[in-house]
Scaffold this motif. Structure first.
Motif, PDB file in Angstrom:
ATOM      1  N   TRP A  13      -7.188   3.362  -0.400  1.00 58.15           N
ATOM      2  CA  TRP A  13      -6.380   3.079   0.794  1.00 58.15           C
ATOM      3  C   TRP A  13      -6.664   1.685   1.340  1.00 58.15           C
ATOM      4  O   TRP A  13      -5.826   1.073   1.977  1.00 58.15           O
ATOM      5  N   THR A  14      -7.876   1.194   1.071  1.00 56.01           N
ATOM      6  CA  THR A  14      -8.242  -0.115   1.604  1.00 56.01           C
ATOM      7  C   THR A  14      -7.534  -1.246   0.864  1.00 56.01           C
ATOM      8  O   THR A  14      -7.469  -2.361   1.351  1.00 56.01           O
ATOM      9  N   ASP A  15      -7.019  -0.961  -0.337  1.00 59.69           N
ATOM     10  CA  ASP A  15      -6.392  -2.023  -1.133  1.00 59.69           C
ATOM     11  C   ASP A  15      -4.872  -1.959  -1.124  1.00 59.69           C
ATOM     12  O   ASP A  15      -4.200  -2.942  -1.418  1.00 59.69           O
ATOM     13  N   THR A  16      -4.335  -0.762  -0.832  1.00 57.21           N
ATOM     14  CA  THR A  16      -2.916  -0.516  -1.085  1.00 57.21           C
ATOM     15  C   THR A  16      -2.183  -0.109   0.187  1.00 57.21           C
ATOM     16  O   THR A  16      -2.723   0.648   0.995  1.00 57.21           O
ATOM     17  N   PHE A  17      -0.960  -0.599   0.353  1.00 56.33           N
ATOM     18  CA  PHE A  17      -0.117  -0.181   1.485  1.00 56.33           C
ATOM     19  C   PHE A  17       0.598   1.121   1.119  1.00 56.33           C
ATOM     20  O   PHE A  17       1.675   1.098   0.523  1.00 56.33           O
ATOM     21  N   TYR A  18      -0.028   2.263   1.443  1.00 53.47           N
ATOM     22  CA  TYR A  18       0.653   3.543   1.211  1.00 53.47           C
ATOM     23  C   TYR A  18       1.657   3.783   2.325  1.00 53.47           C
ATOM     24  O   TYR A  18       1.461   3.339   3.464  1.00 53.47           O
ATOM     25  N   LEU A  19       2.718   4.500   2.007  1.00 51.55           N
ATOM     26  CA  LEU A  19       3.772   4.716   2.995  1.00 51.55           C
ATOM     27  C   LEU A  19       3.806   6.145   3.514  1.00 51.55           C
ATOM     28  O   LEU A  19       4.620   6.484   4.357  1.00 51.55           O
ATOM     29  N   ASP A  20       2.934   7.004   2.991  1.00 54.76           N
ATOM     30  CA  ASP A  20       2.872   8.379   3.498  1.00 54.76           C
ATOM     31  C   ASP A  20       1.433   8.890   3.406  1.00 54.76           C
ATOM     32  O   ASP A  20       0.607   8.324   2.681  1.00 54.76           O
ATOM     33  N   ARG A  64       8.424  -9.033  -5.996  1.00 57.19           N
ATOM     34  CA  ARG A  64       7.376  -9.070  -4.974  1.00 57.19           C
ATOM     35  C   ARG A  64       6.407  -7.905  -5.135  1.00 57.19           C
ATOM     36  O   ARG A  64       6.815  -6.803  -5.505  1.00 57.19           O
ATOM     37  N   CYS A  65       5.143  -8.147  -4.816  1.00 58.59           N
ATOM     38  CA  CYS A  65       4.112  -7.107  -4.842  1.00 58.59           C
ATOM     39  C   CYS A  65       3.286  -7.242  -3.567  1.00 58.59           C
ATOM     40  O   CYS A  65       3.323  -8.279  -2.906  1.00 58.59           O
ATOM     41  N   TYR A  66       2.533  -6.176  -3.262  1.00 59.36           N
ATOM     42  CA  TYR A  66       1.816  -6.150  -1.973  1.00 59.36           C
ATOM     43  C   TYR A  66       0.412  -5.580  -2.151  1.00 59.36           C
ATOM     44  O   TYR A  66       0.232  -4.560  -2.822  1.00 59.36           O
ATOM     45  N   ARG A  67      -0.558  -6.235  -1.550  1.00 58.26           N
ATOM     46  CA  ARG A  67      -1.925  -5.696  -1.500  1.00 58.26           C
ATOM     47  C   ARG A  67      -2.539  -6.047  -0.165  1.00 58.26           C
ATOM     48  O   ARG A  67      -2.192  -7.075   0.429  1.00 58.26           O
ATOM     49  N   LYS A  68      -3.485  -5.203   0.266  1.00 57.30           N
ATOM     50  CA  LYS A  68      -4.103  -5.441   1.586  1.00 57.30           C
ATOM     51  C   LYS A  68      -5.117  -6.570   1.492  1.00 57.30           C
ATOM     52  O   LYS A  68      -6.313  -6.329   1.479  1.00 57.30           O
ATOM     53  N   ASP A  69      -4.611  -7.793   1.386  1.00 56.95           N
ATOM     54  CA  ASP A  69      -5.493  -8.960   1.336  1.00 56.95           C
ATOM     55  C   ASP A  69      -5.317  -9.773   2.602  1.00 56.95           C
ATOM     56  O   ASP A  69      -4.213  -9.893   3.120  1.00 56.95           O
ATOM     57  N   GLU A  70      -6.418 -10.328   3.093  1.00 53.99           N
ATOM     58  CA  GLU A  70      -6.338 -11.263   4.231  1.00 53.99           C
ATOM     59  C   GLU A  70      -5.690 -12.555   3.750  1.00 53.99           C
ATOM     60  O   GLU A  70      -5.905 -12.972   2.604  1.00 53.99           O
ATOM     61  N   VAL A  71      -4.925 -13.192   4.628  1.00 53.34           N
ATOM     62  CA  VAL A  71      -4.302 -14.470   4.260  1.00 53.34           C
ATOM     63  C   VAL A  71      -5.360 -15.573   4.220  1.00 53.34           C
ATOM     64  O   VAL A  71      -6.121 -15.738   5.160  1.00 53.34           O
ATOM     65  N   ASP A  72      -5.449 -16.263   3.107  1.00 51.70           N
ATOM     66  CA  ASP A  72      -6.262 -17.489   3.043  1.00 51.70           C
ATOM     67  C   ASP A  72      -5.633 -18.428   2.016  1.00 51.70           C
ATOM     68  O   ASP A  72      -4.491 -18.225   1.614  1.00 51.70           O
ATOM     69  N   ALA A  73      -6.362 -19.442   1.603  1.00 55.17           N
ATOM     70  CA  ALA A  73      -5.761 -20.474   0.740  1.00 55.17           C
ATOM     71  C   ALA A  73      -5.334 -19.936  -0.622  1.00 55.17           C
ATOM     72  O   ALA A  73      -4.511 -20.555  -1.309  1.00 55.17           O
ATOM     73  N   THR A  74      -5.900 -18.786  -1.036  1.00 54.46           N
ATOM     74  CA  THR A  74      -5.546 -18.265  -2.354  1.00 54.46           C
ATOM     75  C   THR A  74      -5.031 -16.819  -2.306  1.00 54.46           C
ATOM     76  O   THR A  74      -4.716 -16.248  -3.346  1.00 54.46           O
ATOM     77  N   HIS A  75      -4.972 -16.214  -1.104  1.00 55.38           N
ATOM     78  CA  HIS A  75      -4.523 -14.808  -1.016  1.00 55.38           C
ATOM     79  C   HIS A  75      -3.399 -14.637  -0.001  1.00 55.38           C
ATOM     80  O   HIS A  75      -3.356 -15.324   1.019  1.00 55.38           O
ATOM     81  N   SER A  76      -2.533 -13.675  -0.310  1.00 57.01           N
ATOM     82  CA  SER A  76      -1.471 -13.312   0.621  1.00 57.01           C
ATOM     83  C   SER A  76      -1.166 -11.834   0.386  1.00 57.01           C
ATOM     84  O   SER A  76      -1.169 -11.377  -0.757  1.00 57.01           O
ATOM     85  N   PRO A  77      -0.950 -11.050   1.469  1.00 54.96           N
ATOM     86  CA  PRO A  77      -0.661  -9.617   1.255  1.00 54.96           C
ATOM     87  C   PRO A  77       0.665  -9.397   0.524  1.00 54.96           C
ATOM     88  O   PRO A  77       0.909  -8.337  -0.009  1.00 54.96           O
TER      89      PRO A  77
END
Ligand code: DAH
Length: 342
Positions: A155-162, A195-208
């Motif tokens: 759950w910490t890595d993935t945007f679950y919808l249910d 497009r893909c999605y992961r629970k990453d904080e925005v920084d110079a090399t990461h984007s959710p």
């Protein structure tokens, strides 16, 4: 009386000719031909005439009426044409007036890179597909041999919808592998950007939110050699002739064997520099030979068919191509930044 009629006719035709508007014409019509008009006034005197003259005068009066009516129509038409011409003249466009400058947009560096990659793969016979950003866990994980308990499912890595973790924002484009396998005729040769999605904080090399491109080939007699040939060819087209690639062993649950492909840093030729962060190599993608379990789960007989697949991050390719050092610039859409890339 005859003179009266003649006089009326001459004056009427002249007056009509001078009328400058429909309103003027209408009031002339009433004045001349109306119930209380001038012609009626003359006709009223018919009674005073000897009986044998009445039909002659009646005929003459009718002729005058007809002449006036005819002229009335002609004048109306004339006014209409004049009005139209005046309108056309007043609305005429002056095509020599300089236009207002339109601010031209620019293609986004992501689109430029994606377009280039698509063309490379289309040139190798691949077709392009698209997938859903909202996926079922079944396709995102299970059908890719990624069972319950695998760290990617956290759950910490993935945007679950249910609550039951059944639907999610896809974490990679790989769920399109089983989706294409089960719905397309063999042989299969597809790329799927998206497009893909992961629970990453925005920084110079990461984007959710980020972009990947999946590739999938399934046919008879496909081997790791096909994978190497196609992906090396892609790197050469992307970075130019003489590009050196290397394939490092890796692990992905849905491919066996699996690897990652690096390209030798085109800036320093492998010596190590800021572009490759001193490594000499730049990691480009993950790939591998399709795991027979994945083929089987999608209804493909792994004894008859085999395949290879890859997944690459598109942001990284764009950052490299345009020598951009911060991923956030890609998504901020500041025109001063975007204008640098035609
Ligand atoms: N889906 C993987 C990821 O997001 C990348 C990948 C690796 C895709 C190997 C593949 C593959 O198709 O064969 O890291």
């Amino acid at each position: 009386m005859k003179e009266h009629l003649e006089q009326l006719k001459t004056q009427a035709l002249e007056a009509l000719e001078k009328a400058a508007s429909n309103e003027e014409l209408e009031s002339l019509r009433i004045r001349l031909l109306g119930k209380k008009g001038e012609l009626t006034a003359i006709l009223k005197q018919m009674g005073k005439l000897p009986a044998e003259e009445r039909p002659i005068m009646g005929q003459a009066a009718n002729n005058v009426r007809a002449a006036i009516e005819q002229r009335l129509e002609q004048c109306k038409e004339k006014l209409q044409v004049a009005a139209l011409n005046a309108k056309l003249a007043s609305e005429a466009l002056d095509v020599t007036v300089p236009g207002k400058p339109v601010r031209m947009g620019h293609r986004h560096p992501m689109n430029v890179s994606l377009e280039e990659l698509k063309n490379i793969f289309i040139g190798m016979g691949f077709a392009v597909d698209e997938g859903n950003e909202i996926e079922l866990s079944t396709y995102n994980f299970d059908r890719l041999n990624t069972d319950e308990g695998h760290p990617a499912r956290e759950w910490t890595d993935t945007f679950y919808l249910d609550e039951n973790s059944e639907t999610l924002l896809r974490t990679h484009t790989s769920p399109m592998e089983p989706r294409i396998m089960e719905s397309h005729e063999l042989p299969i040769r597809y790329i799927v950007p998206g497009r893909c999605y992961r629970k990453d904080e925005v920084d110079a090399t990461h984007s959710p939110m980020f972009h990947q491109m999946e590739g999938l080939v399934v046919d008879k007699n496909i081997t790791f050699a096909d994978l190497k040939g196609a992906l090396h060819n892609m790197a050469v087209q992307l970075y130019g002739p003489g590009t050196v690639t290397r394939f490092r062993p890796h692990h992905f649950p849905f491919t066996e064997p699996s690897c990652e492909m690096d390209v030798q840093c085109h800036k320093c030729g492998g010596k190590g520099c800021p572009t490759c962060k001193g490594e000499g190599w730049i990691e480009l993608l993950g790939a591998g030979v399709c795991n027979p379990l994945v083929l089987k789960a999608s209804g493909i007989d792994p004894d008859k068919y085999s395949g290879w697949a890859f997944g690459m991050g598109l942001e990284r390719a764009a950052l490299q191509k345009f020598k951009i050092d911060d991923l956030r610039l890609i998504f901020e859409n500041d025109v001063r930044f975007l204008e640098q890339f035609d």
